[in-house]
Write an enzyme that holds these catalytic residues in place. Structure first.
Site, PDB file in Angstrom:
ATOM      1  N   ASP A  49       0.859  -1.184   0.000  1.00  0.00           N
ATOM      2  CA  ASP A  49       0.000   0.000   0.000  1.00  0.00           C
ATOM      3  C   ASP A  49       0.896   1.234   0.000  1.00  0.00           C
ATOM      4  O   ASP A  49       1.704   1.422   0.920  1.00  0.00           O
ATOM      5  CB  ASP A  49      -0.888  -0.029   1.260  1.00  0.00           C
ATOM      6  CG  ASP A  49      -1.799   1.187   1.359  1.00  0.00           C
ATOM      7  OD1 ASP A  49      -1.687   2.109   0.522  1.00  0.00           O
ATOM      8  OD2 ASP A  49      -2.618   1.211   2.295  1.00  0.00           O
ATOM      9  N   LEU A  50       0.749   2.061  -1.013  1.00  0.00           N
ATOM     10  CA  LEU A  50       1.597   3.259  -1.112  1.00  0.00           C
ATOM     11  C   LEU A  50       1.438   4.182   0.097  1.00  0.00           C
ATOM     12  O   LEU A  50       2.317   4.987   0.388  1.00  0.00           O
ATOM     13  CB  LEU A  50       1.254   4.027  -2.393  1.00  0.00           C
ATOM     14  CG  LEU A  50       1.657   3.346  -3.705  1.00  0.00           C
ATOM     15  CD1 LEU A  50       0.919   3.960  -4.886  1.00  0.00           C
ATOM     16  CD2 LEU A  50       3.169   3.443  -3.908  1.00  0.00           C
ATOM     17  N   GLY A  71      -1.764   4.309  -7.907  1.00  0.00           N
ATOM     18  CA  GLY A  71      -2.590   5.359  -7.314  1.00  0.00           C
ATOM     19  C   GLY A  71      -3.986   5.372  -7.902  1.00  0.00           C
ATOM     20  O   GLY A  71      -4.341   4.539  -8.740  1.00  0.00           O
ATOM     21  N   SER A  73      -6.665   6.633 -10.336  1.00  0.00           N
ATOM     22  CA  SER A  73      -6.401   7.063 -11.711  1.00  0.00           C
ATOM     23  C   SER A  73      -7.572   7.790 -12.377  1.00  0.00           C
ATOM     24  O   SER A  73      -7.500   8.093 -13.578  1.00  0.00           O
ATOM     25  CB  SER A  73      -6.019   5.844 -12.561  1.00  0.00           C
ATOM     26  OG  SER A  73      -7.115   4.956 -12.648  1.00  0.00           O
ATOM     27  N   SER A 109      -0.730  13.347 -15.532  1.00  0.00           N
ATOM     28  CA  SER A 109      -1.904  13.189 -16.403  1.00  0.00           C
ATOM     29  C   SER A 109      -2.244  14.486 -17.125  1.00  0.00           C
ATOM     30  O   SER A 109      -1.969  15.593 -16.636  1.00  0.00           O
ATOM     31  CB  SER A 109      -3.095  12.760 -15.542  1.00  0.00           C
ATOM     32  OG  SER A 109      -4.288  12.801 -16.298  1.00  0.00           O
ATOM     33  N   TYR A 134      -8.656  14.703  -8.811  1.00  0.00           N
ATOM     34  CA  TYR A 134      -7.643  13.789  -9.370  1.00  0.00           C
ATOM     35  C   TYR A 134      -6.556  14.597 -10.097  1.00  0.00           C
ATOM     36  O   TYR A 134      -5.357  14.402  -9.877  1.00  0.00           O
ATOM     37  CB  TYR A 134      -8.328  12.792 -10.311  1.00  0.00           C
ATOM     38  CG  TYR A 134      -7.391  12.068 -11.246  1.00  0.00           C
ATOM     39  CD1 TYR A 134      -6.438  11.185 -10.760  1.00  0.00           C
ATOM     40  CD2 TYR A 134      -7.461  12.274 -12.629  1.00  0.00           C
ATOM     41  CE1 TYR A 134      -5.576  10.527 -11.623  1.00  0.00           C
ATOM     42  CE2 TYR A 134      -6.610  11.611 -13.492  1.00  0.00           C
ATOM     43  CZ  TYR A 134      -5.663  10.738 -12.989  1.00  0.00           C
ATOM     44  OH  TYR A 134      -4.801  10.095 -13.847  1.00  0.00           O
ATOM     45  N   LYS A 138      -2.377  15.234  -9.301  1.00  0.00           N
ATOM     46  CA  LYS A 138      -1.245  15.103 -10.229  1.00  0.00           C
ATOM     47  C   LYS A 138      -0.429  16.403 -10.246  1.00  0.00           C
ATOM     48  O   LYS A 138       0.797  16.369 -10.394  1.00  0.00           O
ATOM     49  CB  LYS A 138      -1.731  14.737 -11.623  1.00  0.00           C
ATOM     50  CG  LYS A 138      -2.391  13.349 -11.714  1.00  0.00           C
ATOM     51  CD  LYS A 138      -1.422  12.229 -11.406  1.00  0.00           C
ATOM     52  CE  LYS A 138      -2.028  10.866 -11.688  1.00  0.00           C
ATOM     53  NZ  LYS A 138      -1.109   9.751 -11.357  1.00  0.00           N
ATOM     54  N   ARG A 172     -11.941  12.321 -29.071  1.00  0.00           N
ATOM     55  CA  ARG A 172     -10.982  13.101 -28.269  1.00  0.00           C
ATOM     56  C   ARG A 172      -9.602  12.444 -28.287  1.00  0.00           C
ATOM     57  O   ARG A 172      -8.568  13.111 -28.353  1.00  0.00           O
ATOM     58  CB  ARG A 172     -11.511  13.228 -26.840  1.00  0.00           C
ATOM     59  CG  ARG A 172     -10.509  13.752 -25.840  1.00  0.00           C
ATOM     60  CD  ARG A 172     -11.102  13.839 -24.428  1.00  0.00           C
ATOM     61  NE  ARG A 172     -10.088  14.088 -23.441  1.00  0.00           N
ATOM     62  CZ  ARG A 172      -9.412  13.137 -22.778  1.00  0.00           C
ATOM     63  NH1 ARG A 172      -9.669  11.848 -22.988  1.00  0.00           N
ATOM     64  NH2 ARG A 172      -8.486  13.471 -21.899  1.00  0.00           N
TER      65      ARG A 172
END
Ligand code: NAI
Ligand code: 15L
Length: 265
Positions: A49-50, A71, A73, A109, A134, A138, A172
């Site tokens: 577990d980070l 993580g 995402s 991201s 999120y 990042k 996209r």
């Protein structure tokens, strides 16, 4: 490299990249909080577990490179993002500091800049415009990495991945797509560069309609080979012409701009 750590190995990208990374280091150490395929020759698999500082400390020991994919995402509750992406990243950088500062590729991201419109073309100097919590996590990760570079010389490639999957699944992604093979080529460039520093790198293939300019990172020698344009006719046939007013086709972050702030339990 002797030992390369790959976090997030049970995830979509980790699973896709695993066979493609063989040969990059004598040993590949895969890690995730979730279950992974058993270790093959020259592989190790370690559940971690980070958010657990002591476990991350042990995980990083002996590694001379890290590809950090682990993580949350997508958009999620802040508590989850806080644990995996903020605390988890801090734990990773502290572990790296304690273990000789292995070079890191951080999977950032496009959602750091999701509120730019698709008719805007930007480079790494464009101010961040995250499209949700999120995306903010990042941005935090990129700033954390930058601080460890300025303060301690820790090198990191801040790879703002567009959409890395087998092939684009909507219009996209004709702009944002990065092929698995181009990601592999980028990973090789990042870990082979004599000097890395702490650059932002747009993780995008050589798409005709890409929005992002990577010229500042030319010194890495990365030359993406693939072009999403070959999928345009297939997408037109499957999805029809895109609605130019839909968030998916207005903003670089697509539908993420419409995500709510998710309530905690
Ligand atoms: P994913 O969600 O499929 O994989 C993430 C992995 O991280 C999962 O296996 C999960 O179990 C693991 N994880 C989550 N919390 C953890 C924790 N506390 N401790 C240890 N492991 C934990 O995501 P995907 O698509 O594989 O993406 C990988 C990375 O690349 C993520 O950091 C994501 O933000 C980033 N990225 C991916 C893009 C894409 O197109 N796939 C685009 C932009 C960024
Ligand atoms: C991301 O950051 C996500 O991790 C991934 O699941 C995709 O949605 C990608 O961005 C994207 O914007 O297409």
């Amino acid at each position: 490299m002797k030992k390369l750590l790959i976090t997030g190995a049970a995830g979509a990208l980790g699973r896709a990249m695993r066979p493609r990374l063989a040969g990059l280091a004598e040993t590949l150490r895969f890690s995730d909080i979730g279950a992974m395929e058993p270790a093959g020759p020259n592989e190790e698999c370690i559940r971690c577990d980070l958010g657990d500082a002591a476990a991350v400390h042990d995980l990083v020991a002996g590694c001379d490179g890290i590809i950090h994919l682990g993580g949350v995402s997508v958009e999620d509750k802040f508590s989850k993002i806080l644990h995996a992406n903020l605390l988890g990243l801090y734990n990773l950088y502290e572990a790296a500091r304690a273990h000789g500062q292995p070079r890191i590729l951080f999977a950032s991201s496009n959602h750091t800049v999701g509120f730019y419109r698709q008719d805007e073309h930007i480079d790494a100097t464009a101010p961040m415009r995250p499209d949700g919590l999120y995306g903010v996590s990042k941005c935090f990760g990129e700033h954390l990495a930058r601080m460890y570079f300025e303060k301690f010389g820790q090198e990191t490639a801040l790879v703002r991945i567009g959409s890395c999957l087998e092939k684009p699944s909507n219009h996209r992604m004709l702009s944002s797509w990065m092929s698995y093979n181009d990601f592999k080529l980028l990973i090789e460039c990042v870990f082979r560069a004599p000097m890395l520093g702490c650059p932002v790198v747009w993780g995008v293939s050589n798409n005709d309609s890409r929005w992002w300019d990577n010229s500042h990172a030319a010194y890495l020698g990365w030359k993406p080979q693939d072009n999403a344009e070959i999928y345009r006719a297939e997408l037109d046939a499957a999805l029809g012409k895109p609605d130019p007013k839909a968030a998916l086709h207005v903003y670089q972050g697509g539908n993420f701009v419409n995500d709510p702030i998710f309530e905690e339990d």
